[in-house]
Scaffold this motif. Structure first.
Motif, short mmCIF file in Angstrom:
data_model
loop_
_atom_site.label_atom_id
_atom_site.label_comp_id
_atom_site.label_asym_id
_atom_site.label_seq_id
_atom_site.Cartn_x
_atom_site.Cartn_y
_atom_site.Cartn_z
N ARG A 81 -48.50 37.89 -22.81
CA ARG A 81 -49.23 37.41 -22.10
C ARG A 81 -50.03 36.23 -22.65
O ARG A 81 -50.62 35.32 -21.80
CB ARG A 81 -50.58 38.59 -22.06
CG ARG A 81 -51.70 38.15 -21.15
CD ARG A 81 -52.68 39.74 -21.06
NE ARG A 81 -52.85 40.40 -22.18
CZ ARG A 81 -53.84 40.16 -23.04
NH1 ARG A 81 -54.66 39.26 -22.86
NH2 ARG A 81 -54.07 41.04 -23.95
N ARG A 138 -48.44 33.74 -24.34
CA ARG A 138 -47.48 32.79 -23.94
C ARG A 138 -47.72 32.30 -22.52
O ARG A 138 -47.63 31.07 -22.33
CB ARG A 138 -46.07 33.63 -24.18
CG ARG A 138 -44.97 32.30 -23.88
CD ARG A 138 -44.89 31.34 -24.85
NE ARG A 138 -44.11 30.05 -24.56
CZ ARG A 138 -44.71 29.07 -23.83
NH1 ARG A 138 -45.82 29.11 -23.27
NH2 ARG A 138 -43.69 27.94 -23.49
N LEU A 139 -48.03 33.28 -21.69
CA LEU A 139 -48.11 32.72 -20.28
C LEU A 139 -49.49 32.03 -20.13
O LEU A 139 -49.38 30.86 -19.51
CB LEU A 139 -48.47 33.92 -19.14
CG LEU A 139 -48.47 33.56 -18.00
CD1 LEU A 139 -47.73 32.76 -17.14
CD2 LEU A 139 -48.72 34.72 -16.94
N ASP A 140 -50.47 32.32 -20.96
CA ASP A 140 -51.87 31.74 -21.16
C ASP A 140 -51.53 30.34 -21.43
O ASP A 140 -52.11 29.42 -20.82
CB ASP A 140 -52.64 32.51 -21.87
CG ASP A 140 -53.22 33.74 -21.49
OD1 ASP A 140 -53.39 33.85 -20.07
OD2 ASP A 140 -53.99 34.61 -22.08
N GLN A 147 -49.77 28.13 -18.62
CA GLN A 147 -50.41 27.45 -17.71
C GLN A 147 -51.45 26.51 -17.82
O GLN A 147 -52.32 26.12 -16.89
CB GLN A 147 -51.22 28.73 -16.84
CG GLN A 147 -50.39 29.88 -16.47
CD GLN A 147 -51.04 31.17 -15.88
OE1 GLN A 147 -51.76 31.65 -16.57
NE2 GLN A 147 -50.60 31.43 -14.59
N PRO A 201 -44.99 27.20 -16.42
CA PRO A 201 -45.23 28.61 -16.25
C PRO A 201 -44.27 29.80 -15.65
O PRO A 201 -44.62 31.10 -15.82
CB PRO A 201 -46.67 28.81 -15.89
CG PRO A 201 -46.63 27.57 -14.79
CD PRO A 201 -45.78 26.63 -15.30
N THR A 202 -43.54 29.31 -14.55
CA THR A 202 -42.70 30.12 -13.89
C THR A 202 -42.06 31.17 -14.81
O THR A 202 -42.09 32.63 -14.29
CB THR A 202 -41.71 29.53 -12.92
OG1 THR A 202 -42.49 28.60 -12.23
CG2 THR A 202 -41.08 30.43 -11.88
N TYR A 260 -42.58 32.46 -17.50
CA TYR A 260 -43.52 33.27 -18.11
C TYR A 260 -44.11 34.18 -17.20
O TYR A 260 -44.56 35.38 -17.80
CB TYR A 260 -44.39 32.36 -19.03
CG TYR A 260 -43.63 31.51 -20.10
CD1 TYR A 260 -42.76 31.94 -20.91
CD2 TYR A 260 -43.52 30.17 -19.67
CE1 TYR A 260 -41.85 30.95 -21.69
CE2 TYR A 260 -42.89 29.24 -20.43
CZ TYR A 260 -41.97 29.69 -21.21
OH TYR A 260 -41.28 28.69 -22.06
N LEU A 261 -44.30 33.77 -16.26
CA LEU A 261 -45.01 34.73 -15.06
C LEU A 261 -44.01 35.84 -14.70
O LEU A 261 -44.18 37.04 -14.77
CB LEU A 261 -45.44 33.88 -13.78
CG LEU A 261 -46.63 33.02 -13.63
CD1 LEU A 261 -46.54 31.99 -12.62
CD2 LEU A 261 -47.95 33.98 -13.50
N LEU A 304 -43.76 38.49 -17.76
CA LEU A 304 -44.88 39.28 -17.71
C LEU A 304 -45.13 40.32 -16.81
O LEU A 304 -45.07 41.54 -16.99
CB LEU A 304 -46.17 38.46 -17.85
CG LEU A 304 -47.47 39.30 -18.12
CD1 LEU A 304 -47.63 40.01 -19.29
CD2 LEU A 304 -48.89 38.32 -17.81
#
Length: 397
Positions: A324, A326-328, A331, A376-377, A379-380, A383
């Protein structure tokens, strides 16, 4: 009354020093862009201010501070010049990674001069041959920000498996300046001052101890943890690095907003005769930018505080949280661009001149978005997949 610690005082001092540099960084921005590298004066001021010591082990003269302080400084510097903040981020963060290497590697770099700096390029494009005592490394790497100010470089490469069917071993190779050359080819539309030139290595010998396994970074169990026992070095290396190429965008967004407010204060639309300060679209864009900066700072420090608290308590950071977080980070650039692009448009013709700082922030943010860590794709997907019952598919977290 709450007692103020020496660490808190140092944190305040470092951030105050960064804030005091903002006007000079703005003044030097054009020259940095033209020369495709930061002025030596800027790097010298960062050194004198102690910025490069923040993540460096105390054993080598560093401050060994929490990463929150590192990002405090980076965000502040970016309000003046995103290129300067970017270079600070991706050069100073290497002190954290070197602290994870075998201590012999740390001694090689910092033994005679603990102010020695390192650049990097982690693309695993190197060609590796196993030899006695280590490896023979060759290759051509791109995007080594700040390389002209550094005497060592950290380079990515995959070590082929020793046996058929084995798993390749991703490592970072630590190479001295005598074993590589810099190709000056950084001709770009944004972040020009980062001087992210190419690195070429032709058959350099790299001892085994001057490599860092990605698997060790993921497991938070590195050779350097034996000598650098501070909890901060148990934070996953990836979680610190990816923010070093994302968080300057938050400060640059503040810089863009500051520049827009200055333009808006004097601008009257030649089309409608309306003052920009009275334009509802401008009012909404300013509010959106202010809220976005606040949001991103809250997420950044929430995540850092969570990880810091965990390692200080001797606990592991859950994989779900790492995915989570990592995605933050991935983005951040997209979210900053979402609010800066409207500000740029609302400047009208005043916003197309290079003499207006908002133009440089606008270009720098779009250039920063192109970094692979800021897409971000994947990592989205990772998650979302985790929540849907799949295994984690990213190990640089």
């Amino acid at each position: 009354m709450e007692q103020v610690t020496d660490t808190e005082k140092l944190r305040e001092t470092l951030v105050a020093r960064a804030r005091a540099m903002i006007p000079a960084l703005q003044d030097r921005s054009a020259a940095a862009n033209k020369n495709q590298t930061l002025p030596a004066e800027t790097i010298g001021e960062f050194q004198n201010a102690g910025f490069f010591k923040v993540l460096q082990p105390k054993r080598y003269g560093g401050y060994e501070m929490d990463p929150q302080v590192f990002f405090d400084i980076q965000l502040t510097l970016a309000e003046g010049c995103m290129s300067s903040a970017w270079v600070y981020g991706v050069v100073a963060v290497h002190a954290f990674q070197l602290a994870l290497f075998d201590d012999r590697a740390q001694q090689d770099v910092w033994g005679e001069d603990n102010a020695t700096l390192m650049s990097s390029s982690y693309q695993p494009v190197g060609k590796v041959e196993r030899v006695e005592g280590g490896f023979q490394l060759s290759g051509h790497w791109s995007f080594s920000s700040g390389s002209e100010h550094c005497n060592w470089v950290l380079l990515g490469a995959m070590i082929p498996p020793e046996k058929d069917g084995g798993v390749p071993d991703m490592r970072t190779f630590l190479v001295p300046k005598s074993d590589y050359r810099i190709v000056r080819n950084w001709d770009v539309f944004g972040l020009q001052g980062t001087g992210s030139h190419d690195i070429i290595v032709d058959g350099a010998f790299v001892p085994e101890y001057r490599t860092h396994r990605a698997a060790d970074g993921f497991a938070c169990d590195n050779p350097g943890n034996k000598v650098n026992s501070a909890p901060v070095y148990r934070i996953p290396w990836a979680q610190v690095f990816v923010r070093a190429v994302a968080s300057s965008a938050i400060g640059a967004t503040q810089g863009a907003l500051n520049s827009f407010l200055e333009i808006a204060a004097a601008r009257i639309s030649s089309n409608t005769g309306q003052k920009t300060v009275d334009d509802p679209d401008a009012q909404q864009a300013v509010a959106a930018a202010m809220r976005r900066i606040d949001e991103l700072k809250l997420i950044l420090y929430r995540n850092l505080n969570h990880m810091t608290d965990k390692v200080k308590a001797g606990e592991e950071i859950a994989i779900e949280d790492r995915v989570r977080f990592r995605l933050d980070s991935a983005q951040v650039l997209s979210k900053c661009i979402e609010v800066v692009d409207p500000l740029q448009t609302l400047c009208g013709a005043r916003g197309i001149f290079f003499g207006k700082p908002i133009v440089q922030y606008f270009l720098d943010l779009h250039a920063g978005r192109s970094h692979v860590a800021n897409e971000p794709t994947r990592y989205l997907n990772n998650l979302g997949g985790l929540y849907l019952g799949h295994e984690n598919r990213d190990f640089f977290i």
